[in-house]
Design a protein around this motif. Structure first.
Motif, short mmCIF file in Angstrom:
data_model
loop_
_atom_site.label_atom_id
_atom_site.label_comp_id
_atom_site.label_asym_id
_atom_site.label_seq_id
_atom_site.Cartn_x
_atom_site.Cartn_y
_atom_site.Cartn_z
N SER A 49 37.56 33.11 47.81
CA SER A 49 36.91 33.96 46.80
C SER A 49 35.51 34.29 47.27
O SER A 49 34.77 33.43 47.73
N ASP A 50 35.15 35.56 47.18
CA ASP A 50 33.82 36.04 47.52
C ASP A 50 33.19 36.61 46.25
O ASP A 50 33.75 37.52 45.64
N THR A 51 32.04 36.07 45.88
CA THR A 51 31.34 36.53 44.69
C THR A 51 30.13 37.34 45.11
O THR A 51 29.35 36.92 45.95
N PHE A 52 30.00 38.51 44.49
CA PHE A 52 28.91 39.43 44.80
C PHE A 52 28.07 39.67 43.55
O PHE A 52 28.61 39.80 42.46
N HIS A 53 26.76 39.73 43.73
CA HIS A 53 25.84 40.04 42.64
C HIS A 53 25.14 41.34 42.99
O HIS A 53 24.57 41.47 44.07
N THR A 58 28.21 40.80 38.25
CA THR A 58 28.84 39.90 39.21
C THR A 58 30.32 40.26 39.34
O THR A 58 31.00 40.51 38.36
N SER A 59 30.80 40.29 40.56
CA SER A 59 32.22 40.54 40.80
C SER A 59 32.73 39.55 41.82
O SER A 59 32.00 39.08 42.68
N THR A 60 34.01 39.22 41.69
CA THR A 60 34.64 38.27 42.60
C THR A 60 35.87 38.92 43.21
O THR A 60 36.70 39.49 42.50
N ASN A 61 35.98 38.81 44.51
CA ASN A 61 37.15 39.29 45.24
C ASN A 61 37.90 38.10 45.82
O ASN A 61 37.27 37.14 46.28
#
Length: 135
Positions: A49-53, A58-61
């Protein structure tokens, strides 16, 4: 035939709602699709899981990687494993709905006795008390 259509609709609806499972509850379910996507020499599945801010929040891929010996790594993404899981959920839910409706006694026709539809369609007849009781 209506039982099959009903079961298919139930399977589609439950399958669509079950998409929450691999995204929000158990992303590791994508590992179950590894035999379809991971080939030799990278056969060990791993979900990352990669979390981006950013300014939008915030989104998680989630990404399915296939890992092998000596650092061999292949990126299988998450869209195809997700489609396979969605298809599996729909097939399982439809099968369970078909099984549930096939064992429902209300959907089976009467084997012996009068036709139930004919009994339901007859109007209630007035019963004369003189026919049943002697004075």
């Amino acid at each position: 035939m209506p039982r099959v259509v009903t079961s298919l609709w139930i399977g589609l609806l439950v399958g669509a709602f079950s998409i929450v499972v691999p995204v929000a509850i158990w992303p590791g379910e994508a590992k179950l699709t590894a035999p379809l996507f991971c080939s030799s020499p990278a056969t060990e599945p791993m979900v990352v899981s990669d979390t981006f801010h950013d300014s939008e929040g915030t989104s998680t891929n989630y990404t399915l990687y296939c890992v092998g010996d000596h650092g061999i790594l292949t990126n299988e993404g998450f869209a195809l494993p997700m489609l396979v899981m969605l298809t599996a959920h729909i097939v399982i839910a439809t099968t369970l709905a078909l099984l549930a409706t096939s064992f429902n006694p209300r959907t089976r026709p009467a084997r012996d006795g009068p036709d139930r539809e004919a009994l339901r369609s007859e109007p209630n007849q007035h019963v004369n008390t003189e026919d049943h009781f002697e004075h």
